[in-house]
Design an enzyme around this catalytic site. Structure first.
Site, PDB file in Angstrom:
ATOM      1  N   GLU A 133      25.398  88.566  -3.531  1.00 25.06           N
ATOM      2  CA  GLU A 133      25.701  88.405  -4.962  1.00 25.06           C
ATOM      3  C   GLU A 133      26.288  89.692  -5.523  1.00 25.06           C
ATOM      4  O   GLU A 133      25.796  90.788  -5.225  1.00 25.06           O
ATOM      5  CB  GLU A 133      24.408  88.044  -5.705  1.00 25.06           C
ATOM      6  CG  GLU A 133      24.628  87.203  -6.919  1.00 25.06           C
ATOM      7  CD  GLU A 133      25.128  85.788  -6.566  1.00 25.06           C
ATOM      8  OE1 GLU A 133      26.349  85.555  -6.584  1.00 25.06           O
ATOM      9  OE2 GLU A 133      24.277  84.944  -6.270  1.00 25.06           O
TER      10      GLU A 133
ATOM     11  N   THR B  21      29.032  91.024  -4.757  1.00 24.34           N
ATOM     12  CA  THR B  21      29.651  91.797  -3.674  1.00 24.34           C
ATOM     13  C   THR B  21      31.124  91.428  -3.507  1.00 24.34           C
ATOM     14  O   THR B  21      31.869  92.182  -2.904  1.00 24.34           O
ATOM     15  CB  THR B  21      28.944  91.512  -2.334  1.00 24.34           C
ATOM     16  OG1 THR B  21      28.836  90.087  -2.198  1.00 24.34           O
ATOM     17  CG2 THR B  21      27.556  92.125  -2.284  1.00 24.34           C
ATOM     18  N   ASP B  22      31.540  90.275  -4.026  1.00 26.20           N
ATOM     19  CA  ASP B  22      32.903  89.804  -3.699  1.00 26.20           C
ATOM     20  C   ASP B  22      33.986  90.725  -4.253  1.00 26.20           C
ATOM     21  O   ASP B  22      34.972  91.010  -3.583  1.00 26.20           O
ATOM     22  CB  ASP B  22      33.128  88.322  -4.089  1.00 26.20           C
ATOM     23  CG  ASP B  22      32.954  87.982  -5.556  1.00 26.20           C
ATOM     24  OD1 ASP B  22      32.504  88.856  -6.340  1.00 26.20           O
ATOM     25  OD2 ASP B  22      33.266  86.826  -5.935  1.00 26.20           O
TER      26      ASP B  22
ATOM     27  N   LEU C  47      27.266  77.461 -11.930  1.00 25.59           N
ATOM     28  CA  LEU C  47      27.556  76.685 -10.718  1.00 25.59           C
ATOM     29  C   LEU C  47      29.066  76.516 -10.526  1.00 25.59           C
ATOM     30  O   LEU C  47      29.520  75.650  -9.806  1.00 25.59           O
ATOM     31  CB  LEU C  47      26.852  75.318 -10.782  1.00 25.59           C
ATOM     32  CG  LEU C  47      25.324  75.399 -10.880  1.00 25.59           C
ATOM     33  CD1 LEU C  47      24.713  74.006 -11.039  1.00 25.59           C
ATOM     34  CD2 LEU C  47      24.716  76.111  -9.669  1.00 25.59           C
ATOM     35  N   SER C  48      29.817  77.384 -11.198  1.00 27.30           N
ATOM     36  CA  SER C  48      31.280  77.457 -11.001  1.00 27.30           C
ATOM     37  C   SER C  48      32.044  76.235 -11.461  1.00 27.30           C
ATOM     38  O   SER C  48      32.969  75.766 -10.784  1.00 27.30           O
ATOM     39  CB  SER C  48      31.623  77.706  -9.520  1.00 27.30           C
ATOM     40  OG  SER C  48      31.248  78.968  -9.186  1.00 27.30           O
ATOM     41  N   SER C  49      31.674  75.744 -12.635  1.00 28.93           N
ATOM     42  CA  SER C  49      32.442  74.625 -13.166  1.00 28.93           C
ATOM     43  C   SER C  49      33.884  75.056 -13.444  1.00 28.93           C
ATOM     44  O   SER C  49      34.820  74.267 -13.278  1.00 28.93           O
ATOM     45  CB  SER C  49      31.787  74.064 -14.424  1.00 28.93           C
ATOM     46  OG  SER C  49      31.624  75.080 -15.378  1.00 28.93           O
TER      47      SER C  49
ATOM     48  N   ASP D  56      34.025  81.919  -5.768  1.00 31.73           N
ATOM     49  CA  ASP D  56      33.841  80.568  -6.306  1.00 31.73           C
ATOM     50  C   ASP D  56      35.026  79.669  -5.952  1.00 31.73           C
ATOM     51  O   ASP D  56      34.858  78.519  -5.528  1.00 31.73           O
ATOM     52  CB  ASP D  56      33.678  80.617  -7.831  1.00 31.73           C
ATOM     53  CG  ASP D  56      32.523  81.509  -8.254  1.00 31.73           C
ATOM     54  OD1 ASP D  56      31.718  81.879  -7.380  1.00 31.73           O
ATOM     55  OD2 ASP D  56      32.442  81.844  -9.448  1.00 31.73           O
TER      56      ASP D  56
END
Ligand code: GLA
Length: 386
Positions: free
Chosen positions: A32, A34-35, A123-125, A170
């Site tokens: 988390e 980290t991207d 949740l990446s909507s 995401d």
């Protein structure tokens, strides 16, 4: 509205039969924040999706409707706004803009967006709207791009048009998700490995239903803190381009030289990258005990070092600890509210959901939402024009 009703709704609004594209939301099991430091993440796509029904128009208009989200919008493809409008249609507009900047000549289109991913739950909507819209718009011109390229252009839309400096996680998992698997993704090279989730394990996603104001501003601040940390390390070791390149050893050697806040952020990212690689091994070995320890460490680090958890997330994480069938859990996504993700043995999943809901309600007075999920496939075309 049910997904099956989407073509009829489309026909009622616009006339004609649409093609339909689907892109899922996600949970992140570990890795988390980290991207955007070029690190490792391990998300899975879940069974909530956004659907975009699309059909061509004879003119150069982009017309965007949804039954779940307010407003309907009309734009001229030759004069798309250069700045975000502040409405949800920005995710579609941003993608249309990037596609055109990349040299694709888009066709006029009617779009009906149907979203079933809880909005604001982490949740990446938004990534799902972007990905489904990109596939829908490209389908009208016959353009095709490899899915990782679609993920990149959607991220670009979010960074440059919507103005959120998110990483690639995401959009990538929404494009590339595989049923039954998490994806260990190297966010620098975009190389990835599918990591099977043991069959009898469910992903129980617990929505705190809170979203604190801090969420957006602090996200960008954390990115800046990571960039600042990377600059310190680059001065000591020119091989460092992002925190991804900082080893535990290098971190320890310079710990005393870093400002305390920067040290905390860097420590989180460096150790979280290692945990993510370890977790991929644990999960593919079916070692859920080890996976649970790593998820717990990740949560503690996000709470204490990266400081993106909140009271409600911490309560939800603690509430899971001794429940039957629980293997591991942590906050998932950007933080300051949203969801926790829990690995739970399938036969205990329903009881787990009921008990954690009770505990959370008692501790906070807030009704949570709990979703029993599994890892599902990424974005795809649902059907051709009927
Ligand atoms: C949000 C962003 C992702 C990632 C996570 C934190 O979901 O969209 O790119 O940074 O936060 O891991």
């Amino acid at each position: 509205m049910k997904v099956e009703e989407l073509p009829d709704h489309f026909e009622k609004i616009f006339g004609g039969r649409p093609r339909i594209y689907r892109a899922p939301g996600r949970v992140n099991l570990i890795g988390e924040h980290t991207d955007y430091s070029d690190g490792f993440v391990m998300p899975a796509a879940i069974g909530f999706s956004t659907y975009v029904a699309v059909a061509p128009r004879p003119d150069r208009k982009l017309v965007i409707y949804s039954e779940e989200f307010p407003g309907h919008f009309e734009f001229d493809l030759d004069r798309l706004p250069h700045q975000r409008t502040g409405a949800w249609c920005d995710y579609v507009l941003g993608v249309a803009g990037v596609l055109q900047q990349q040299g694709q000549k888009l066709a006029g289109a009617n779009l009906l967006v149907h979203g079933e991913i809880p909005v604001g739950a982490g949740l990446s909507s938004s990534a799902a709207v972007e990905v489904a819209s990109a596939l829908a718009l490209m389908s009208l011109t016959g353009a095709s791009l490899p899915l990782p390229e679609v993920a990149k252009l959607c991220r670009q839309a979010e960074n440059n048009f919507v103005g959120a400096r998110v990483g690639i996680m995401d959009q990538f998992v929404s494009c590339m998700g595989k049923a039954g698997c998490a994806i260990l993704l190297d966010c620098r090279s975009l190389e990835f490995k599918l990591v099977p989730i043991p069959r009898n394990t469910r992903l129980v996603v617990c929505n705190t239903t809170v979203k604190h104001e801090l969420a957006n501003g602090t996200y960008n601040t954390r990115r800046e803190e990571c960039e600042e940390g990377a600059r310190y390390f680059a001065a000591w070791d020119p091989a460092v381009h992002a925190l991804r390149d900082v080893s535990v050893d290098l971190l320890n050697r310079h710990a005393a030289d870093l400002p305390p806040t920067i040290l905390k952020r860097c420590t989180h990212v460096v150790l979280e990258n290692q945990r993510t690689i370890d977790a991929a091994r644990a999960l593919s070995d079916g070692d859920l005990a080890r996976m649970g320890v790593l998820m717990r460490e990740s949560h503690n680090s996000l709470r204490d070092l990266y400081e993106v958890s909140c009271r409600e997330l911490d309560i939800m994480v603690e509430a899971a600890q001794d429940l039957p069938g629980f293997c591991g859990g942590r906050m998932t996504g950007g933080g300051f509210g949203g969801c926790t993700v829990n690995l739970v043995q399938e036969q205990h999943a329903s009881d787990f959901a009921a008990q954690i809901s009770d505990r959370y309600r008692q501790a906070t007075g807030i009704n949570p939402q709990v979703y029993i999920c599994s890892a599902e496939a990424g974005a795809q075309a649902m059907s051709g024009p009927a």
